[in-house]
Design a protein around this motif. Structure first.
Motif, short mmCIF file in Angstrom:
data_model
loop_
_atom_site.label_atom_id
_atom_site.label_comp_id
_atom_site.label_asym_id
_atom_site.label_seq_id
_atom_site.Cartn_x
_atom_site.Cartn_y
_atom_site.Cartn_z
N LEU A 165 -80.47 -9.32 -46.52
CA LEU A 165 -80.83 -7.98 -46.96
C LEU A 165 -81.20 -7.06 -45.81
CD1 LEU A 165 -83.05 -8.97 -50.02
CD2 LEU A 165 -80.60 -8.50 -49.96
N ASP A 166 -81.69 -7.62 -44.72
CA ASP A 166 -82.16 -6.81 -43.60
C ASP A 166 -81.89 -7.55 -42.30
OD1 ASP A 166 -83.31 -4.73 -42.28
OD2 ASP A 166 -85.38 -5.36 -42.61
N ASN A 167 -81.34 -6.86 -41.30
CA ASN A 167 -81.08 -7.44 -39.97
C ASN A 167 -80.19 -8.68 -40.05
OD1 ASN A 167 -82.78 -5.49 -38.77
ND2 ASN A 167 -84.57 -6.76 -39.19
N PHE A 168 -79.07 -8.56 -40.72
CA PHE A 168 -78.16 -9.70 -40.83
C PHE A 168 -77.74 -10.18 -39.45
CE2 PHE A 168 -73.76 -11.28 -41.00
CZ PHE A 168 -73.98 -12.40 -41.78
N ASN A 169 -77.86 -11.47 -39.23
CA ASN A 169 -77.50 -12.14 -37.98
C ASN A 169 -78.30 -11.63 -36.78
OD1 ASN A 169 -75.87 -14.25 -36.90
ND2 ASN A 169 -74.63 -12.73 -35.82
N ASP A 170 -79.48 -11.09 -37.02
CA ASP A 170 -80.35 -10.65 -35.92
C ASP A 170 -81.81 -10.91 -36.32
OD1 ASP A 170 -81.35 -9.52 -33.61
OD2 ASP A 170 -81.24 -7.46 -34.37
N PRO A 171 -82.28 -12.17 -36.20
CA PRO A 171 -81.54 -13.26 -35.56
C PRO A 171 -80.71 -14.09 -36.56
CG PRO A 171 -83.76 -13.96 -36.03
CD PRO A 171 -83.67 -12.52 -36.48
N GLY A 172 -79.76 -14.83 -35.99
CA GLY A 172 -79.02 -15.84 -36.73
C GLY A 172 -79.04 -17.13 -35.93
N PHE A 173 -79.22 -18.26 -36.62
CA PHE A 173 -79.32 -19.56 -35.96
C PHE A 173 -78.17 -20.44 -36.45
CE2 PHE A 173 -83.53 -17.77 -36.13
CZ PHE A 173 -84.09 -18.05 -34.89
N LEU A 174 -77.38 -20.95 -35.52
CA LEU A 174 -76.26 -21.83 -35.85
C LEU A 174 -76.42 -23.14 -35.08
CD1 LEU A 174 -73.50 -22.48 -37.10
CD2 LEU A 174 -72.45 -21.35 -35.11
N VAL A 200 -78.25 -19.07 -30.87
CA VAL A 200 -79.11 -18.03 -31.43
C VAL A 200 -78.47 -16.68 -31.17
CG1 VAL A 200 -81.41 -17.02 -31.47
CG2 VAL A 200 -81.13 -19.45 -30.99
N PHE A 201 -78.27 -15.92 -32.24
CA PHE A 201 -77.67 -14.59 -32.14
C PHE A 201 -78.76 -13.56 -32.40
CE2 PHE A 201 -74.74 -17.65 -34.04
CZ PHE A 201 -73.73 -17.67 -33.09
N ALA A 202 -79.05 -12.72 -31.39
CA ALA A 202 -80.11 -11.72 -31.53
C ALA A 202 -79.98 -10.69 -30.42
CB ALA A 202 -81.48 -12.39 -31.48
N ASP A 203 -80.51 -9.50 -30.70
CA ASP A 203 -80.50 -8.44 -29.69
C ASP A 203 -81.65 -8.59 -28.70
OD1 ASP A 203 -78.29 -7.32 -30.93
OD2 ASP A 203 -79.50 -5.99 -32.21
N ASN A 204 -82.73 -9.23 -29.10
CA ASN A 204 -83.92 -9.35 -28.26
C ASN A 204 -83.82 -10.60 -27.39
OD1 ASN A 204 -86.43 -9.30 -27.08
ND2 ASN A 204 -87.59 -9.35 -29.00
N ASP A 205 -83.33 -10.44 -26.17
CA ASP A 205 -83.18 -11.59 -25.27
C ASP A 205 -84.52 -12.11 -24.77
OD1 ASP A 205 -80.43 -11.37 -25.51
OD2 ASP A 205 -80.22 -10.10 -23.73
N ALA A 206 -85.57 -11.31 -24.84
CA ALA A 206 -86.87 -11.77 -24.36
C ALA A 206 -87.51 -12.77 -25.30
CB ALA A 206 -87.81 -10.57 -24.17
N ALA A 207 -87.09 -12.78 -26.57
CA ALA A 207 -87.69 -13.68 -27.55
C ALA A 207 -86.77 -14.83 -27.95
CB ALA A 207 -88.09 -12.90 -28.80
N PHE A 208 -85.47 -14.62 -27.88
CA PHE A 208 -84.53 -15.61 -28.38
C PHE A 208 -83.66 -16.17 -27.27
CE2 PHE A 208 -85.37 -12.78 -31.99
CZ PHE A 208 -85.77 -13.70 -32.95
N ASP A 209 -83.36 -17.46 -27.39
CA ASP A 209 -82.52 -18.13 -26.40
C ASP A 209 -81.86 -19.34 -27.04
OD1 ASP A 209 -81.28 -18.73 -24.06
OD2 ASP A 209 -83.04 -19.59 -23.07
N SER A 210 -80.62 -19.60 -26.72
CA SER A 210 -79.90 -20.77 -27.21
C SER A 210 -80.20 -21.97 -26.31
CB SER A 210 -78.39 -20.50 -27.23
OG SER A 210 -78.08 -19.38 -28.02
N SER A 211 -80.09 -23.17 -26.88
CA SER A 211 -80.37 -24.37 -26.08
C SER A 211 -79.82 -25.60 -26.77
CB SER A 211 -81.88 -24.54 -25.86
OG SER A 211 -82.55 -24.78 -27.09
N ALA A 212 -79.72 -26.69 -26.00
CA ALA A 212 -79.32 -27.98 -26.54
C ALA A 212 -80.56 -28.76 -26.97
CB ALA A 212 -78.54 -28.78 -25.49
N GLY A 213 -80.37 -29.63 -27.96
CA GLY A 213 -81.49 -30.41 -28.43
C GLY A 213 -81.08 -31.40 -29.50
N ALA A 214 -82.05 -31.90 -30.26
CA ALA A 214 -81.80 -32.86 -31.34
C ALA A 214 -82.01 -32.18 -32.68
CB ALA A 214 -82.74 -34.06 -31.20
N LYS A 215 -81.15 -32.50 -33.63
CA LYS A 215 -81.22 -31.95 -34.97
C LYS A 215 -81.52 -33.07 -35.95
CE LYS A 215 -80.60 -28.58 -38.03
NZ LYS A 215 -81.39 -27.34 -38.04
N ILE A 216 -82.55 -32.89 -36.78
CA ILE A 216 -82.93 -33.86 -37.79
C ILE A 216 -83.06 -33.15 -39.13
CG2 ILE A 216 -84.64 -35.55 -38.55
CD1 ILE A 216 -85.41 -35.94 -35.62
#
Length: 303
Positions: A165-174, A200-216
């Motif tokens: 409804l608001d800010n679609f894909n900002d952020p979005g987590f895949l 991580v898809f977002a306009d605010n680079d200061a708060a969001f960052d993509s990374s590798a890790g473990a998913k459970i």
């Protein structure tokens, strides 16, 4: 006169005694029929369990609808005597699972959307008359696995989460990753993917960052008679920085009262420091990461 009274009393006792006998006989007949019905229902449930165990698609959906609308005019006991207010909430849990002897493909969608409005008719500068979104949750996942034993499989998972409804894909987590899936009991799925990347898809680079890790991921979805319930715990643990880790735990419950209509309850918890930093307008390391939560109570539907 006494003979007439005695005769009436005897007749009344006879009618009462006859009624009591009839009631007892009817109760005995009912108990007999109920025992037969329980027997046949048990046999039908056993046959349905065999049908459910057959290979093929398993599909279903249930959710909750909650809402209210009010209009006050000159209601002086409250601070805003003239107002129109409303609240609408909708949750949906949809799944489509293909279960075969050698492999499985499980797909799920979860959404929780809520709108609210408060129009103060005495204040021309307040918010407009429209419903504004408040709760906005959307999650879709697809899990594919090849069985290597009765309870273990090699699997791959794609999971996407955002708002609609608001800010679609900002952020979005895949999340995209591979690993293993464990099914210790029926309806319980545990995904363990040590090789996972969180985009991580977002306009605010200061708060969001993509990374590798473990998913459970742990998911338990089941229907028992008129009861539908689902609990899902999903977490990403970043290898780069603990501040990039997150988890979401959602729970949905519905009880069918009549046909497809009943009562429902949804509750969720989430921890995501990146979202907290974005909302507070600070750098990631300075964010106050409070535990997020929501709940919805209302009418439920199932089909």
């Amino acid at each position: 006169m006494n003979k007439k009274l005695l005769l009436i009393a005897i007749l009344m006792l006879g009618v009462t005694f006859g009624y009591a006998q009839t009631k007892e006989e009817l109760q005995a007949q009912k108990a007999e029929k109920q025992a037969e019905a329980d027997k046949f229902q048990g046999e039908a449930n056993a046959i349905q369990a065999q049908i459910d165990a057959l290979p093929g698609w398993r599909k279903g959906a249930f959710g909750t609808i909650g809402g209210s609308l009010s209009n006050f005019s000159d209601w002086y006991s409250q601070g805003t005597p003239n107002n129109v207010s409303g609240n609408i909430g909708i949750t949906a849990n949809v799944f489509a699972n293909k279960i075969e002897e050698k492999y499985f493909w499980r797909n799920a969608l979860t959404a929780n959307l809520n709108w609210v409005k408060l129009d103060d008719k005495d204040n021309g500068t307040d918010a407009d008359d429209d419903f504004n979104p408040t709760t906005d949750v959307f999650n879709i996942s697809s899990l594919y696995g090849r069985n290597i034993s009765k309870t273990w499989a090699v699997s791959g998972l794609a999971e996407y989460r955002t708002t609609l409804l608001d800010n679609f894909n900002d952020p979005g987590f895949l999340d995209i990753g591979v690993g293993a899936t464990w099914t210790p009991i029926e309806n319980l799925i545990v995904v363990i993917h040590p090789l996972n990347y969180n985009f991580v898809f977002a306009d605010n680079d200061a708060a969001f960052d993509s990374s590798a890790g473990a998913k459970i991921v742990a998911d338990y979805t089941r229907q028992i008679g008129a009861i539908n319930f689902k609990t899902n715990f999903s977490t990403f643990q970043s290898y780069k920085d603990g501040d990039l880790s997150n988890f979401t735990w959602t729970n949905s419950f519905s009880y069918t009262l009549w046909k497809m209509i009943g009562v429902g309850f949804d509750f969720a918890l989430r921890s995501n420091k990146q979202e907290a930093a974005n909302f507070q307008g600070v750098d990631l390391k300075d964010a106050d990461n409070k535990l997020q939560s929501y709940y919805t109570i209302g009418l439920s539907y199932a089909f």
